[in-house]
Design an enzyme around this catalytic site. Structure first.
Site, PDB file in Angstrom:
ATOM      1  N   CYS A 162      46.404 -17.853  51.451  1.00 39.41           N
ATOM      2  CA  CYS A 162      46.019 -16.962  50.280  1.00 39.41           C
ATOM      3  C   CYS A 162      46.060 -18.046  49.040  1.00 39.41           C
ATOM      4  O   CYS A 162      46.886 -18.721  48.735  1.00 39.41           O
ATOM      5  CB  CYS A 162      47.255 -16.101  49.711  1.00 39.41           C
ATOM      6  SG  CYS A 162      46.903 -15.252  48.184  1.00 39.41           S
TER       7      CYS A 162
ATOM      8  N   GLY B 137      37.848  -5.279  55.350  1.00 33.76           N
ATOM      9  CA  GLY B 137      38.477  -5.373  54.220  1.00 33.76           C
ATOM     10  C   GLY B 137      37.905  -4.715  52.991  1.00 33.76           C
ATOM     11  O   GLY B 137      37.997  -3.306  52.619  1.00 33.76           O
TER      12      GLY B 137
ATOM     13  N   GLY C  51      50.310  -8.251  52.624  1.00 34.21           N
ATOM     14  CA  GLY C  51      51.411  -9.276  52.971  1.00 34.21           C
ATOM     15  C   GLY C  51      52.680  -8.811  52.097  1.00 34.21           C
ATOM     16  O   GLY C  51      52.845  -8.430  51.158  1.00 34.21           O
TER      17      GLY C  51
ATOM     18  N   LEU D 136      49.421 -11.438  45.539  1.00 32.47           N
ATOM     19  CA  LEU D 136      50.654 -10.843  46.655  1.00 32.47           C
ATOM     20  C   LEU D 136      51.793 -10.045  46.131  1.00 32.47           C
ATOM     21  O   LEU D 136      52.914 -10.156  46.596  1.00 32.47           O
ATOM     22  CB  LEU D 136      51.163 -11.874  47.521  1.00 32.47           C
ATOM     23  CG  LEU D 136      50.095 -12.777  48.186  1.00 32.47           C
ATOM     24  CD1 LEU D 136      50.617 -13.933  48.918  1.00 32.47           C
ATOM     25  CD2 LEU D 136      49.637 -11.919  49.342  1.00 32.47           C
TER      26      LEU D 136
ATOM     27  N   ASN E  56      39.465 -11.574  43.885  1.00 36.45           N
ATOM     28  CA  ASN E  56      40.703 -11.012  43.551  1.00 36.45           C
ATOM     29  C   ASN E  56      41.752 -12.019  43.474  1.00 36.45           C
ATOM     30  O   ASN E  56      41.657 -13.104  44.161  1.00 36.45           O
ATOM     31  CB  ASN E  56      41.178  -9.983  44.396  1.00 36.45           C
ATOM     32  CG  ASN E  56      41.970 -10.595  45.721  1.00 36.45           C
ATOM     33  OD1 ASN E  56      43.220 -10.746  45.595  1.00 36.45           O
ATOM     34  ND2 ASN E  56      41.304 -10.952  46.969  1.00 36.45           N
ATOM     35  N   ALA E  57      42.683 -11.659  42.604  1.00 40.45           N
ATOM     36  CA  ALA E  57      43.944 -12.485  42.445  1.00 40.45           C
ATOM     37  C   ALA E  57      45.125 -11.750  42.416  1.00 40.45           C
ATOM     38  O   ALA E  57      45.684 -11.797  40.935  1.00 40.45           O
ATOM     39  CB  ALA E  57      43.588 -13.427  41.322  1.00 40.45           C
TER      40      ALA E  57
HETATM   41  C1  LIG Z   1      42.365  -7.112  47.053  1.00 38.08           C
HETATM   42  C2  LIG Z   1      42.569  -8.144  48.303  1.00 38.08           C
HETATM   43  C3  LIG Z   1      43.892  -8.277  48.567  1.00 38.08           C
HETATM   44  C4  LIG Z   1      44.168  -9.232  49.677  1.00 38.08           C
HETATM   45  N1  LIG Z   1      45.450  -9.501  50.080  1.00 38.08           N
HETATM   46  C5  LIG Z   1      45.581 -10.233  51.091  1.00 38.08           C
HETATM   47  C6  LIG Z   1      46.966 -10.397  51.820  1.00 38.08           C
HETATM   48  O1  LIG Z   1      47.843  -9.815  51.334  1.00 38.08           O
HETATM   49  N2  LIG Z   1      47.166 -11.087  52.882  1.00 38.08           N
HETATM   50  C7  LIG Z   1      46.204 -11.502  53.450  1.00 38.08           C
HETATM   51  O2  LIG Z   1      46.314 -12.429  54.328  1.00 38.08           O
HETATM   52  N3  LIG Z   1      44.788 -11.431  53.072  1.00 38.08           N
HETATM   53  C8  LIG Z   1      44.743 -10.962  52.135  1.00 38.08           C
HETATM   54  N4  LIG Z   1      43.270 -10.546  51.593  1.00 38.08           N
HETATM   55  C9  LIG Z   1      42.116 -10.905  52.197  1.00 38.08           C
HETATM   56  C10 LIG Z   1      41.596  -9.941  53.467  1.00 38.08           C
HETATM   57  O3  LIG Z   1      42.712  -9.691  54.366  1.00 38.08           O
HETATM   58  C11 LIG Z   1      40.583 -10.650  53.944  1.00 38.08           C
HETATM   59  O4  LIG Z   1      40.737 -11.925  54.623  1.00 38.08           O
HETATM   60  C12 LIG Z   1      39.228 -11.064  53.075  1.00 38.08           C
HETATM   61  O5  LIG Z   1      39.078 -10.057  52.101  1.00 38.08           O
HETATM   62  C13 LIG Z   1      37.837 -11.197  53.727  1.00 38.08           C
HETATM   63  O6  LIG Z   1      37.283  -9.820  54.505  1.00 38.08           O
HETATM   64  P1  LIG Z   1      36.681  -8.670  53.548  1.00 38.08           P
HETATM   65  O7  LIG Z   1      35.444  -9.568  53.123  1.00 38.08           O
HETATM   66  O8  LIG Z   1      36.330  -7.800  54.604  1.00 38.08           O
HETATM   67  O9  LIG Z   1      37.354  -8.279  52.546  1.00 38.08           O
HETATM   68  C14 LIG Z   1      43.015  -9.579  50.370  1.00 38.08           C
HETATM   69  C15 LIG Z   1      41.473  -9.405  50.192  1.00 38.08           C
HETATM   70  C16 LIG Z   1      41.665  -8.721  49.077  1.00 38.08           C
HETATM   71  C17 LIG Z   1      39.897  -8.342  48.616  1.00 38.08           C
END
Ligand SMILES: Cc1cc2nc3c(=O)[nH]c(=O)nc-3n(C[C@H](O)[C@H](O)[C@H](O)COP(=O)(O)O)c2cc1C
Ligand SMILES: Cc1cc2nc3c(=O)[nH]c(=O)nc-3n(C[C@H](O)[C@H](O)[C@H](O)COP(=O)(O)OP(=O)(O)OC[C@H]3O[C@@H](n4cnc5c(N)ncnc54)[C@H](O)[C@@H]3O)c2cc1C
Ligand SMILES: Cc1cc2nc3c(=O)[nH]c(=O)nc-3n(C[C@H](O)[C@H](O)[C@H](O)COP(=O)(O)OP(=O)(O)OC[C@H]3O[C@@H](n4cnc5c(N)ncnc54)[C@H](O)[C@@H]3O)c2cc1C
Ligand SMILES: Cc1cc2nc3c(=O)[nH]c(=O)nc-3n(C[C@H](O)[C@H](O)[C@H](O)COP(=O)(O)O)c2cc1C
Ligand code: FES
Ligand code: FES
Lengths: 260, 301, 301, 260
Positions: free
Chosen positions: C129, C264, C46, C73, C69-70
């Site tokens: 988010c 992800g 993002g 952004l 995760n937190a």
């Molecule tokens: C470390 C981390 C950072 C993320 N940062 C963003 C982000 O900046 N913008 C966003 O739309 N989603 C963010 N996500 C969410 C992922 O894009 C995704 O929607 C979510 O992790 C589910 O998919 P996954 O289980 O394959 O990780 C983040 C996820 C993780 C784990």
């Protein structure tokens, strides 16, 4: 407390006895003492992401050494059974058992009995053959490659069917019965649902009492969660609907009790 | 002496550990593995006014660190339940909590009223089961409906009422407040998260019901979060659950604000889990010199 | 010849496999492991109108088959992003999707407008988010707010707009319909499920931010269910994600109705995951004699 | 492509060298060729429920046999490190590496250098001691039981501090420096944050350039996820805020660059 326990059992030996078919002996101690043919064990992986039991029938019991033998098929990549197949002698496996009712041997004592097994339903018929005192005919159905069939020779008259015709009768266990004009007074069977359905019909037509061992996804394995039900003809004793629990009321049912 | 007793709406439990409805039958099966006398309470499988056959099989599927179930609340109905299951549980020195399900408000009230004369300690109202078409979750996802059914049930209930909340909502605190407004005595959460699994080789759903409720360790972070949020939002005692398999898991819920905890899916992979959680909490208290479990409840803010 | 190309609002991707925002930076780090040319698209972390420092550490915690995760952004702001990250990605033969975050509607629109002149293929608007106080999820949990921001963003967008949905809602179809009504071209889901972990020994939250977003294999059943529900409810193409680690996982989402998928969290435990998913889908298609991937999309109903 | 890879590496040997402290040699091949002192590897469990990496510093590199040694502490029951500690020689482990920057040896060549390690921060100082050509003083801090200290004797002048006073100076590494009136022109250090903070203050007071190796929870290990940041004095090059990524920009930082 009951005979059922969950324990870490050591693998005594393991080997591949056919393509993707493994034979594993476990040092089971009291579990071996309590076990009866037609019962099963629930095996657990050590992978925290795979939580549920893998129910596997008891194939053989070595009462002297207090061991239980399991014969199982690896169903695919990254499965629990694949994980089991990679374990060596000496390694512990988490096991819950013995579970289920087993075959009612007394119903067949001294009679002419078919012991019918299809594919990975063959293993539980081996200990049944060993313990049953009767005039036993084992009718074993395979896709192609044979396994365990020679071990049955010690306890029963053996007839084999293969889908590809590579050994015995070409076709299924029913074809083997017809081709060899086999007869029996009682049937014990385990195998895939279509085979059990054919056997059930055959038995009911001939009016032969027939017990079949059934399969369903399980969570608890002890009758508590109601995951593993099959449709029963009569209202069941537990839930008072028409659902028998395969793990607890079965896995062996009189064919007329259940719907397939 | 370590004090592990907790109080739920006037009912004292010898310790905060109970079973999660639907994972422990009415206790009989697991009494072969654990001593029910050691548990704070046994929570039964949901019971309705009449027997329910439940859903077609397959009813469960394994997922990563969890499972999906769509049992569909198969149960023998309140008559058999009162004749067989309550007398069985009465033999033990543990609290009896009956989980109640229904299709309509009347169904719930009928069962609740019927249980008024039974030796039952608490009633847990399952308005959050995602696996039945009518009733169940419909009440559990709408704060107005939840408040209304809580009020109605309270009219008929002789025992304190636990409202069991669904995690499938935007704002769990809104639901908690609705139940509180309706007169709930205790809240329990979480029920299962609605999920789905597809069998790509057979190109079909893994469950006959298409969707099922997800439970087990996988859901624990969502459950802890919701328990924490609810603890900040209402005054009612909370029974926390969702993925508890060890004493450490249970302690997370207690510290997040739960007064008691339920062990569910963990029974399936460790039939001794409930007793082990009781023992583990005591050991933690001894190690950390905690004399009264109330010191731990809501300790993390 | 197997056809794996898919179309998202007029943009053709050579295959349906993309990265999930925030798990892949802007591609540079993982370009040491995978050939970005092989991916359908790279979705960036993002980006906001100005640099954001993100949250204090610890920012992540492990959970059963998942993680929280937190990050909050953290990002370098749109200026650096346009100077550095877009030119980097332009070197590859893959689609570029920029994930946009903001605190106010104006923030989002500023970034979206700015990207209008950049060689970017699609915009993904992160209104879901859970880790930032303002903006983010506030838009993602209220259908009216979601429709409004979608409309506003669409006014400024030169590229097709993907609205990224939060799973922390009672009814995902309501949110999907709101985004559709607002003019969204594509939907992506799921973002993370809000969760919490407590460190019982230190009696504190595992994350400095208290709550975090849960992702990884643990959440897959919830994600598949939501993708399926949304596919039944709206006509827009869907990018499915949540716990995808293997081709089998990706195929579940495709069969549930997703046109494309994102990988992800899996990158963190298998940096080759994206390429392996591409190869695995092709292999599945060959094995099952599927000529066009469109035969698989929504194949399970 | 880069030097970083994720691979299954075979364990050459493993043994417990202190209470809960394990020493593991891996057959690392190219990873060993590429590795530098102060870098680390990410180890992965084979338990599908524990997904994240366990970052472990490189303790020693056997360039001839292309092996890497890790020395790690088991942090508790049911942890990833406990799982690693149960693995035997011959078993494969999933490893990502080499990761991070490592110590800037060139900054210390020929000078008087403190190699300071505290607890489980001691291991990375060993390969640093081996490769650095300088006048080396190793200052090693322990709670009670010593480990690895004898191995440092081959490469450096060794001073030990223990919290319980059972060996060397009673106290911490700073106490050992004071007690022995040790001096240096450059510091390389790794250990718990309070120790690093004390060293940073000491170095800045004395105006000695000092590099410290830091720790934070990691997800990707390669700089993509922004999980593992520390506060930096200057705006960082990557995100243009004040956050350096420990996994990629570090783990070794000039003490004046970062806030602790
Ligand atoms: C470390 C981390 C950072 C993320 N940062 C963003 C982000 O900046 N913008 C966003 O739309 N989603 C963010 N996500 C969410 C992922 O894009 C995704 O929607 C979510 O992790 C589910 O998919 P996954 O289980 O394959 O990780 C983040 C996820 C993780 C784990
Ligand atoms: C009473 C009974 C006895 C059985 N005896 C044998 C035997 O002797 N030898 C043998 O090879 N197989 C036997 N099976 C089938 C065996 O349980 C499954 O093949 C096995 O559980 C598949 O697990 P997996 O790890 O390979 O697959 P996965 O796909 O990893 O399994 C995922 C989940 O689905 C369950 N599952 C998958 N397939 C089945 C199935 N066919 N039946 C029940 N659960 C299933 C697993 O137990 C697990 O919980 C028996 C099943 C039952 C119910
Ligand atoms: C650059 C670097 C180098 C390190 N070198 C060493 C070393 O040489 N020897 C050694 O024993 N330890 C070292 N550590 C600490 C080591 O990474 C943790 O002790 C280990 O990850 C704990 O994992 P676990 O399975 O025991 O604990 P669990 O509680 O199961 O871990 C859960 C999660 O938290 C993470 N985690 C827990 N503690 C830490 C921590 N202190 N730092 C970072 N992540 C943590 C784990 O990696 C995992 O993702 C290093 C850490 C970093 C960042
Ligand atoms: C097989 C199964 C059956 C369940 N049946 C019920 C039920 O009848 N009534 C109810 O309120 N909850 C029911 N639940 C939900 C559990 O009580 C519990 O809320 C949920 O599983 C989360 O806890 P866990 O992760 O420890 O299992 C059931 C759960 C499972 C797994
Ligand atoms: S598996 Fe639980 S009742 Fe049979
Ligand atoms: S662990 Fe991902 S940036 Fe460092």
């Amino acid at each position: 407390m009951s005979e059922k326990t969950k324990k870490s059992l050591k693998i005594v030996s393991q080997k591949e006895i056919g393509k993707d078919i493994y034979s594993m002996w476990l040092q089971a101690d009291e579990m071996a003492d309590a076990a009866r043919p037609g019962q099963f064990l629930s095996l657990y992986t050590r992978d925290g992401s795979k939580l549920l039991p893998r129910p596997i029938s008891i194939c053989e019991i070595d009462r002297e050494n207090r061991r239980i033998r399991l014969v199982y098929r690896v169903t695919g990549e990254n499965t629990g059974t694949e994980a089991f197949s990679r374990l060596h002698a000496g390694v512990p496996v988490e096991v819950l058992g013995p579970l289920g009712n087993g075959f009612p041997l007394q119903e067949a004592e001294g009679k002419r009995v078919f012991l019918m097994g299809g594919g990975i339903g063959i293993p539980p018929m081996l200990q049944t053959a060993k313990e049953l005192h009767a005039e036993k005919t084992a009718v074993l159905g395979y896709r192609d490659e044979l396994f365990l069939n020679e071990e049955f020779e010690n306890f029963a008259n053996v007839f084999v069917a293969t889908e590809d015709g590579s050994a015995g009768t070409k076709g299924n266990v029913m074809d083997a019965i017809r081709e060899n004009a086999l007869e029996a007074d009682v049937i014990f069977a385990c195998g895939p649902t279509p085979m059990l359905r054919a056997i059930k019909t055959f038995a009911e037509e001939k009016n032969i009492p027939c017990w079949i061992s059934m399969e369903e996804r399980m969570a608890c394995g002890v009758g508590a969660c109601l995951a593993c039900v099959c449709k029963s003809k009569e209202v069941d004793g537990h839930s008072h609907v028409h659902n028998k629990r395969i793990c607890k009321d079965g896995p062996v049912f009189l064919s007329t009790e259940v719907e397939l | 002496m370590i004090k592990t007793a907790v109080n739920l709406a006037g009912v004292e439990l010898k310790n905060p550990v109970m079973t999660a409805s639907g994972t422990f039958g009415s206790g009989e099966e697991y009494s072969e593995f654990v001593d029910l006398n050691k548990l704070g309470a046994v929570v039964t499988k949901g019971v309705a006014n009449v027997p329910w056959p439940g859903n077609p099989t397959p009813r469960i599927a394994e997922t990563s660190s969890g499972m999906l179930n769509a049992i569909g609340l198969q149960n023998p109905g309140i008559d058999v339940f009162c004749e067989r299951d309550i007398p069985f549980l009465k033999k033990y020195d543990t609290r009896i909590i009956v989980n109640v399900c229904g299709k309509t408000t009347e169904d719930y009230c009928e069962v609740v009223e019927r249980l008024g004369n039974e030796p039952v300690d608490l009633l847990e109202i399952n308005v959050s089961c995602p696996n039945v078409k009518e009733g169940g979750i419909a009440f559990g996802q709408d704060p107005k409906a939840l408040e209304a059914i809580t009020k109605e049930v309270k009219k008929y209930a002789k025992q304190p009422v636990i409202m069991k909340l669904s995690p499938n909502v935007t704002d769990i605190t809104e639901m908690a407040k609705a139940a509180e407004a309706g007169g709930a005595d205790v809240l329990s959460l979480i029920n299962t998260l609605t999920g789905m699994k597809i069998d790509i080789n057979r190109r079909t759903f893994a469950l006959a019901n298409k969707t099922g409720g997800m439970s087990g360790p996988a859901v624990k972070p969502v459950a802890v979060r919701m328990v924490y949020q609810v603890a900040q939002a209402v005054k009612l005692p909370i029974i926390g659950m969702g993925g508890i398999a060890t004493a450490e898991d249970a302690l997370e819920f207690l510290m997040a604000g739960a007064t008691a905890v339920s062990v569910g899916t963990a029974n399936f992979f460790n039939p001794y889990a409930t007793e082990e959680v009781v023992a583990g909490i005591e050991e933690f208290m001894r190690r950390q010199h905690v004399e009264d479990i109330s010191e731990l409840i809501g300790a993390v803010k």
